[in-house]
Design a protein around this motif. Structure first.
Motif, PDB file in Angstrom:
ATOM      1  N   ASN A  61      -6.331  20.725 -21.350  1.00 38.90           N
ATOM      2  CA  ASN A  61      -7.318  21.704 -21.775  1.00 38.90           C
ATOM      3  C   ASN A  61      -6.555  22.820 -22.495  1.00 38.90           C
ATOM      4  O   ASN A  61      -5.851  23.600 -21.850  1.00 38.90           O
ATOM      5  CB  ASN A  61      -8.041  22.242 -20.539  1.00 38.90           C
ATOM      6  N   PRO A  62      -6.686  22.899 -23.813  1.00 35.19           N
ATOM      7  CA  PRO A  62      -5.840  23.824 -24.576  1.00 35.19           C
ATOM      8  C   PRO A  62      -6.065  25.291 -24.243  1.00 35.19           C
ATOM      9  O   PRO A  62      -5.230  26.140 -24.555  1.00 35.19           O
ATOM     10  CB  PRO A  62      -6.221  23.530 -26.027  1.00 35.19           C
ATOM     11  N   LEU A  84      -0.026  24.449 -16.472  1.00 35.58           N
ATOM     12  CA  LEU A  84      -0.862  25.616 -16.743  1.00 35.58           C
ATOM     13  C   LEU A  84      -0.088  26.660 -17.536  1.00 35.58           C
ATOM     14  O   LEU A  84       1.110  26.843 -17.338  1.00 35.58           O
ATOM     15  CB  LEU A  84      -1.346  26.214 -15.422  1.00 35.58           C
ATOM     16  N   LYS A  85      -0.782  27.314 -18.456  1.00 38.13           N
ATOM     17  CA  LYS A  85      -0.165  28.402 -19.211  1.00 38.13           C
ATOM     18  C   LYS A  85       0.147  29.563 -18.288  1.00 38.13           C
ATOM     19  O   LYS A  85      -0.466  29.728 -17.239  1.00 38.13           O
ATOM     20  CB  LYS A  85      -1.115  28.865 -20.322  1.00 38.13           C
ATOM     21  N   LYS A  86       1.102  30.387 -18.714  1.00 36.49           N
ATOM     22  CA  LYS A  86       1.460  31.581 -17.943  1.00 36.49           C
ATOM     23  C   LYS A  86       0.248  32.469 -17.754  1.00 36.49           C
ATOM     24  O   LYS A  86      -0.513  32.692 -18.697  1.00 36.49           O
ATOM     25  CB  LYS A  86       2.542  32.360 -18.680  1.00 36.49           C
ATOM     26  N   GLY A  87       0.065  32.969 -16.547  1.00 38.01           N
ATOM     27  CA  GLY A  87      -1.037  33.892 -16.299  1.00 38.01           C
ATOM     28  C   GLY A  87      -2.296  33.192 -15.806  1.00 38.01           C
ATOM     29  O   GLY A  87      -3.201  33.839 -15.304  1.00 38.01           O
ATOM     30  N   GLU A 145      -1.728  12.866 -29.087  1.00 37.54           N
ATOM     31  CA  GLU A 145      -3.160  12.773 -29.410  1.00 37.54           C
ATOM     32  C   GLU A 145      -3.987  12.660 -28.124  1.00 37.54           C
ATOM     33  O   GLU A 145      -5.075  13.240 -28.022  1.00 37.54           O
ATOM     34  CB  GLU A 145      -3.383  11.555 -30.320  1.00 37.54           C
ATOM     35  N   MET A 146      -3.482  11.915 -27.150  1.00 44.34           N
ATOM     36  CA  MET A 146      -4.199  11.811 -25.861  1.00 44.34           C
ATOM     37  C   MET A 146      -4.349  13.178 -25.202  1.00 44.34           C
ATOM     38  O   MET A 146      -5.373  13.484 -24.606  1.00 44.34           O
ATOM     39  CB  MET A 146      -3.421  10.901 -24.905  1.00 44.34           C
ATOM     40  N   CYS A 147      -3.293  13.989 -25.301  1.00 40.57           N
ATOM     41  CA  CYS A 147      -3.361  15.337 -24.720  1.00 40.57           C
ATOM     42  C   CYS A 147      -4.437  16.152 -25.417  1.00 40.57           C
ATOM     43  O   CYS A 147      -5.227  16.834 -24.773  1.00 40.57           O
ATOM     44  CB  CYS A 147      -2.016  16.047 -24.855  1.00 40.57           C
ATOM     45  N   ARG A 148      -4.464  16.079 -26.749  1.00 40.74           N
ATOM     46  CA  ARG A 148      -5.459  16.857 -27.497  1.00 40.74           C
ATOM     47  C   ARG A 148      -6.876  16.383 -27.181  1.00 40.74           C
ATOM     48  O   ARG A 148      -7.802  17.181 -27.092  1.00 40.74           O
ATOM     49  CB  ARG A 148      -5.197  16.732 -29.003  1.00 40.74           C
ATOM     50  N   LYS A 149      -7.031  15.062 -27.007  1.00 38.59           N
ATOM     51  CA  LYS A 149      -8.381  14.524 -26.826  1.00 38.59           C
ATOM     52  C   LYS A 149      -8.846  14.504 -25.385  1.00 38.59           C
ATOM     53  O   LYS A 149     -10.047  14.496 -25.113  1.00 38.59           O
ATOM     54  CB  LYS A 149      -8.428  13.078 -27.348  1.00 38.59           C
ATOM     55  N   ASN A 161      -0.632  23.834 -21.295  1.00 37.30           N
ATOM     56  CA  ASN A 161       0.315  23.379 -22.310  1.00 37.30           C
ATOM     57  C   ASN A 161       0.715  21.953 -21.990  1.00 37.30           C
ATOM     58  O   ASN A 161       0.692  21.544 -20.831  1.00 37.30           O
ATOM     59  CB  ASN A 161       1.596  24.232 -22.272  1.00 37.30           C
ATOM     60  N   TYR A 162       1.121  21.205 -23.006  1.00 43.05           N
ATOM     61  CA  TYR A 162       1.606  19.862 -22.728  1.00 43.05           C
ATOM     62  C   TYR A 162       2.879  19.584 -23.521  1.00 43.05           C
ATOM     63  O   TYR A 162       3.106  20.177 -24.572  1.00 43.05           O
ATOM     64  CB  TYR A 162       0.540  18.813 -23.059  1.00 43.05           C
ATOM     65  N   THR A 163       3.695  18.696 -22.971  1.00 46.24           N
ATOM     66  CA  THR A 163       4.866  18.221 -23.701  1.00 46.24           C
ATOM     67  C   THR A 163       4.935  16.707 -23.514  1.00 46.24           C
ATOM     68  O   THR A 163       4.622  16.188 -22.438  1.00 46.24           O
ATOM     69  CB  THR A 163       6.180  18.826 -23.177  1.00 46.24           C
ATOM     70  N   VAL A 164       5.312  16.022 -24.570  1.00 50.67           N
ATOM     71  CA  VAL A 164       5.461  14.571 -24.512  1.00 50.67           C
ATOM     72  C   VAL A 164       6.914  14.241 -24.825  1.00 50.67           C
ATOM     73  O   VAL A 164       7.440  14.680 -25.847  1.00 50.67           O
ATOM     74  CB  VAL A 164       4.538  13.878 -25.532  1.00 50.67           C
ATOM     75  N   THR A 165       7.555  13.515 -23.926  1.00 52.74           N
ATOM     76  CA  THR A 165       8.930  13.111 -24.190  1.00 52.74           C
ATOM     77  C   THR A 165       9.072  11.603 -24.037  1.00 52.74           C
ATOM     78  O   THR A 165       8.383  10.983 -23.229  1.00 52.74           O
ATOM     79  CB  THR A 165       9.922  13.794 -23.221  1.00 52.74           C
ATOM     80  N   VAL A 166       9.953  11.043 -24.841  1.00 53.05           N
ATOM     81  CA  VAL A 166      10.241   9.612 -24.746  1.00 53.05           C
ATOM     82  C   VAL A 166      11.380   9.451 -23.760  1.00 53.05           C
ATOM     83  O   VAL A 166      12.357  10.185 -23.805  1.00 53.05           O
ATOM     84  CB  VAL A 166      10.641   9.062 -26.131  1.00 53.05           C
TER      85      VAL A 166
END
Lengths: 79, 79
Positions: A68-69, A10-13, A60-64, A73-78
């Protein structure tokens, strides 16, 4: 074959009821000194693709679907 | 002040409906080559304690509240 980790938080706030309730409950159990608890969802995916392509798919999965923008927030790491 | 990360994940062989449904849905969106999706819960806690004490607290919280030892594993790391 690549394993990626998608973190959706979740975004701050933005209200985080799962974090807030966890904090309350651990405090009720007697734990002290807890300033904050934040709940984060993680998806670990094993994908048949090279690392850069797998990371791109995760984003792309996060965006689709996964995030929820407006509130997340999302981060993808390998891994 | 220490930030710890508590990861709670299902043991191998335990049904993971959230992961399974995510896999199905991203495949329905057209993504291919996904071997598996695993859902993991993460709690990020900011605790007023030195690192070793905070880690110990996190492990105790898992034993007492956050994880079900029958079906879940947990790891606590200091960030």
């Amino acid at each position: 074959m690549t394993v990626i980790e998608i973190r959706v938080e979740l975004k701050k706030g933005v209200a985080d009821p799962e974090g807030k309730n966890t904090k309350k409950t651990v405090e009720a159990l007697g734990f002290t000194g807890i300033n904050s608890v934040k709940f984060v969802k993680v998806f670990e995916m094993d994908i048949d693709a090279p690392a850069d392509k797998a990371k791109e798919m995760g984003e792309e999965m996060c965006r689709k679907l996964l995030a929820n923008p407006v509130i997340q927030n999302y981060t993808v790491t390998v891994r």
